[in-house]
Motif scaffolding. Structure first.
Motif, PDB file in Angstrom:
ATOM      1  N   GLY A 265       0.946 -18.966 -25.735  1.00 32.35           N
ATOM      2  CA  GLY A 265       0.555 -17.673 -25.181  1.00 32.35           C
ATOM      3  C   GLY A 265      -0.619 -17.092 -25.922  1.00 32.35           C
ATOM      4  O   GLY A 265      -1.511 -16.484 -25.343  1.00 32.35           O
ATOM      5  N   GLY A 266      -0.648 -17.288 -27.251  1.00 33.60           N
ATOM      6  CA  GLY A 266      -1.761 -16.789 -28.038  1.00 33.60           C
ATOM      7  C   GLY A 266      -3.060 -17.449 -27.658  1.00 33.60           C
ATOM      8  O   GLY A 266      -4.105 -16.822 -27.558  1.00 33.60           O
ATOM      9  N   LYS A 267      -3.022 -18.753 -27.413  1.00 34.57           N
ATOM     10  CA  LYS A 267      -4.241 -19.465 -27.026  1.00 34.57           C
ATOM     11  C   LYS A 267      -4.714 -19.029 -25.658  1.00 34.57           C
ATOM     12  O   LYS A 267      -5.898 -18.894 -25.400  1.00 34.57           O
ATOM     13  N   GLU A 268      -3.741 -18.821 -24.752  1.00 31.21           N
ATOM     14  CA  GLU A 268      -4.125 -18.410 -23.402  1.00 31.21           C
ATOM     15  C   GLU A 268      -4.744 -17.022 -23.413  1.00 31.21           C
ATOM     16  O   GLU A 268      -5.603 -16.709 -22.616  1.00 31.21           O
ATOM     17  N   ALA A 269      -4.283 -16.185 -24.373  1.00 37.73           N
ATOM     18  CA  ALA A 269      -4.789 -14.817 -24.412  1.00 37.73           C
ATOM     19  C   ALA A 269      -6.253 -14.770 -24.799  1.00 37.73           C
ATOM     20  O   ALA A 269      -6.961 -13.836 -24.452  1.00 37.73           O
ATOM     21  N   GLU A 270      -6.722 -15.779 -25.561  1.00 37.76           N
ATOM     22  CA  GLU A 270      -8.111 -15.786 -25.984  1.00 37.76           C
ATOM     23  C   GLU A 270      -9.021 -15.922 -24.771  1.00 37.76           C
ATOM     24  O   GLU A 270      -8.828 -16.786 -23.922  1.00 37.76           O
ATOM     25  N   GLY A 271     -10.024 -15.090 -24.695  1.00 33.86           N
ATOM     26  CA  GLY A 271     -10.984 -15.178 -23.597  1.00 33.86           C
ATOM     27  C   GLY A 271     -10.529 -14.487 -22.333  1.00 33.86           C
ATOM     28  O   GLY A 271     -11.259 -14.459 -21.363  1.00 33.86           O
ATOM     29  N   LYS A 272      -9.326 -13.944 -22.318  1.00 34.67           N
ATOM     30  CA  LYS A 272      -8.841 -13.265 -21.128  1.00 34.67           C
ATOM     31  C   LYS A 272      -9.447 -11.881 -21.010  1.00 34.67           C
ATOM     32  O   LYS A 272      -9.907 -11.295 -21.964  1.00 34.67           O
ATOM     33  N   LYS A 273      -9.407 -11.362 -19.793  1.00 36.34           N
ATOM     34  CA  LYS A 273      -9.946 -10.024 -19.550  1.00 36.34           C
ATOM     35  C   LYS A 273      -8.983  -8.965 -20.064  1.00 36.34           C
ATOM     36  O   LYS A 273      -7.772  -9.169 -20.065  1.00 36.34           O
ATOM     37  N   GLN A 274      -9.526  -7.862 -20.520  1.00 35.24           N
ATOM     38  CA  GLN A 274      -8.709  -6.711 -20.880  1.00 35.24           C
ATOM     39  C   GLN A 274      -9.382  -5.459 -20.343  1.00 35.24           C
ATOM     40  O   GLN A 274     -10.601  -5.357 -20.323  1.00 35.24           O
ATOM     41  N   GLU A 275      -8.572  -4.533 -19.878  1.00 42.74           N
ATOM     42  CA  GLU A 275      -9.129  -3.306 -19.319  1.00 42.74           C
ATOM     43  C   GLU A 275      -9.698  -2.434 -20.437  1.00 42.74           C
ATOM     44  O   GLU A 275      -9.112  -2.325 -21.512  1.00 42.74           O
ATOM     45  N   LEU A 276     -10.848  -1.840 -20.158  1.00 43.70           N
ATOM     46  CA  LEU A 276     -11.464  -0.932 -21.116  1.00 43.70           C
ATOM     47  C   LEU A 276     -10.705   0.394 -21.132  1.00 43.70           C
ATOM     48  O   LEU A 276     -10.111   0.798 -20.121  1.00 43.70           O
ATOM     49  N   ILE A 277     -10.735   1.047 -22.277  1.00 47.61           N
ATOM     50  CA  ILE A 277     -10.050   2.324 -22.424  1.00 47.61           C
ATOM     51  C   ILE A 277     -11.041   3.449 -22.124  1.00 47.61           C
ATOM     52  O   ILE A 277     -12.108   3.521 -22.737  1.00 47.61           O
ATOM     53  N   PHE A 278     -10.706   4.294 -21.175  1.00 48.10           N
ATOM     54  CA  PHE A 278     -11.559   5.425 -20.833  1.00 48.10           C
ATOM     55  C   PHE A 278     -10.929   6.717 -21.354  1.00 48.10           C
ATOM     56  O   PHE A 278      -9.736   6.940 -21.228  1.00 48.10           O
ATOM     57  N   GLY A 279     -11.776   7.550 -21.933  1.00 49.67           N
ATOM     58  CA  GLY A 279     -11.303   8.826 -22.445  1.00 49.67           C
ATOM     59  C   GLY A 279     -12.154   9.957 -21.915  1.00 49.67           C
ATOM     60  O   GLY A 279     -13.210   9.749 -21.310  1.00 49.67           O
ATOM     61  N   THR A 280     -11.688  11.161 -22.146  1.00 48.17           N
ATOM     62  CA  THR A 280     -12.440  12.325 -21.672  1.00 48.17           C
ATOM     63  C   THR A 280     -13.600  12.610 -22.609  1.00 48.17           C
ATOM     64  O   THR A 280     -13.517  12.378 -23.807  1.00 48.17           O
ATOM     65  N   GLY A 281     -14.675  13.073 -22.061  1.00 50.95           N
ATOM     66  CA  GLY A 281     -15.843  13.438 -22.850  1.00 50.95           C
ATOM     67  C   GLY A 281     -16.311  14.823 -22.463  1.00 50.95           C
ATOM     68  O   GLY A 281     -15.570  15.599 -21.853  1.00 50.95           O
ATOM     69  N   LYS A 282     -17.533  15.124 -22.780  1.00 46.40           N
ATOM     70  CA  LYS A 282     -18.088  16.420 -22.403  1.00 46.40           C
ATOM     71  C   LYS A 282     -18.247  16.492 -20.896  1.00 46.40           C
ATOM     72  O   LYS A 282     -18.844  15.612 -20.279  1.00 46.40           O
ATOM     73  N   SER A 283     -17.719  17.526 -20.295  1.00 52.00           N
ATOM     74  CA  SER A 283     -17.739  17.639 -18.834  1.00 52.00           C
ATOM     75  C   SER A 283     -19.148  17.772 -18.287  1.00 52.00           C
ATOM     76  O   SER A 283     -19.415  17.412 -17.148  1.00 52.00           O
TER      77      SER A 283
END
Length: 423
Positions: free
Chosen positions: A120-138
């Motif tokens: 599972g660790g090997k398969e995880a390498e190179g896989k896509k991950q969702e970016l984290i979005f946060g609030t900023g200045k409106s």
């Protein structure tokens, strides 16, 4: 007298015998009762242990679940703090020490258990991950992307895949783990989602940040204080002159095929030659394809309407059941009319300039039919030019020659420039 004494002794012996028997029976009963209690206790422990095992397997046992259930933070992050990890390790160590009778699992089973984790660790390498979005200045007009301190301008490449409505940012010298804890913030109104993936195309370490956009956008970037700021703009906010060029067919859709030639190849070659010429002008051109792909008709329409271009020109190659027919023709949408300059005017200029350039024959203008979905659906001046007939052997020979394709490209470019000159 002697007889009385004998009877008295016998009586005492009988009483003693009875008392002895009663004492013996009492002792036996007592021992039996104590043993029964002990056996009952053991049986009860085994039953309780079995119920716990079943409850763990079946997800039952509210008390057991509540004790090991993660709190909200650990569910969201999927992480165990260092203190919790040490505590769990201590508990396991204590259990192993106190349970002297516990059997060790066979080595083969232990290896079998560990193997899926390694895989599972090997398969995880190179896989896509969702970016984290946060609030900023409106009131911010930029999307802010954090970068590692060592990242420089030359480590960043921005690519705009407008047909897919996707902005791709290549960041060199960074691992995907960096964006597992660093937040993308600021103005995210134009962004639907973001994905981080290892840039497997690069020889060096790096990631590819892919942002799915709500529409067709252009962009501007600023690199400052280890942050990349990206602002999204409508094409009209950046360019005064916009044209969409659409080479027909592509991929498995070869289009008309005759005399060893295919429509998809000829239309693409002409489009590339148009690009060479228009790249030297102030006209911004969007191309539906520049390779052997086959965008859907909806995507081609979406590009033309999304950019709000001045005109859309489709390059096609014709065929006819009568092999003697040759020449160029253009198609327009009669249902979409713009006073002054519309699809009819574009089709007329396009045919005139192409025929003049190739010194060929004009077959006239034709109204779009049901199969001409793109021409009929686009809400800007739109026309398709069929540059010749592959079913005519003489014209097919010409269409396959590069110098003839150059002349066709000249005619298309001349038509575009003529439209802007008339404005």
């Amino acid at each position: 007298m002697e007889t009385k004494m004998r009877l008295s002794l016998m009586k005492k012996a009988a009483i003693g015998s009875v008392l002895y028997s009663m004492a013996a029976m009492g002792l036996i009963y007592y021992l039996s009762y104590d043993k029964a209690i002990t056996i009952s206790d053991v049986a009860q422990d085994e039953v309780i242990g079995s119920d716990l095992a079943d409850s763990k397997e079946n997800g039952a046992g509210a008390g057991a679940e509540a004790e090991g259930e993660p709190d909200e933070d650990s569910i969201l992050t999927g992480r165990i703090t260092e203190g919790e990890t040490e505590g769990k390790a201590a508990e396991l160590s204590e259990e192993n020490q106190t349970d002297e009778n516990a059997e060790e699992p066979p080595k083969e089973e232990a290896q079998e258990t560990a193997k899926p984790e390694e895989e599972g660790g090997k398969e995880a390498e190179g896989k896509k991950q969702e970016l984290i979005f946060g609030t900023g200045k409106s009131n911010s007009s930029f999307m802010r992307i954090p970068l590692p301190a060592e990242c420089k301008a030359e480590d960043i490449v921005v690519e705009n895949y407008y047909m897919n409505r996707e902005l791709c940012i290549l960041v060199g010298g960074v691992d995907s783990g960096f964006y597992a804890s660093n937040v993308i913030s600021g103005n995210l109104d134009m962004v639907e989602k973001g994905v981080c993936e290892e840039n497997i195309e690069a020889n060096e370490r790096g990631v590819k940040l892919r942002f799915s956009l709500t529409d067709v956008f252009e962009y501007r970037t600023i690199l400052e204080n280890h942050d990349l700021y990206v602002s999204f703009l409508r094409p009209r906010e950046m360019y005064d002159k916009i044209v969409v060029i659409d080479p027909s067919c592509g991929g498995s859709n070869t289009g008309n095929e005759e005399n060893g030639l295919s429509e998809k190849e000829i239309s693409l070659q002409i489009a590339k030659k148009v690009k060479e010429r228009l790249d030297e002008t102030d006209v911004k051109v969007y191309y539906t394809r520049m390779d052997d792909s086959n965008p859907g008709e909806e995507d081609r329409v979406r590009l033309a309407n999304g950019t709000k271009a001045d005109m859309y020109i489709r390059i096609q190659v014709d065929a006819n059941t009568d092999s003697s027919v040759y020449g160029a023709t253009t198609i327009y949408n009669e249902d979409y009319f713009i006073p002054g300059f519309g699809s009819v005017e574009l089709a007329d200029i396009l045919e005139r300039e192409v025929v003049t350039s190739i010194k060929g024959k004009a077959l006239g203008l034709s109204k779009a039919q049901e199969e001409d979905y793109a021409i009929r659906s686009i809400t800007i001046p739109a026309a398709a030019v069929k540059v010749g007939c592959l079913t005519n052997k003489q014209e097919a020979i010409l269409l396959g020659r590069e110098e003839y394709q150059e002349k066709i490209a000249d005619g298309i470019c001349n038509a575009i420039m003529a439209v802007y000159e008339e404005d």
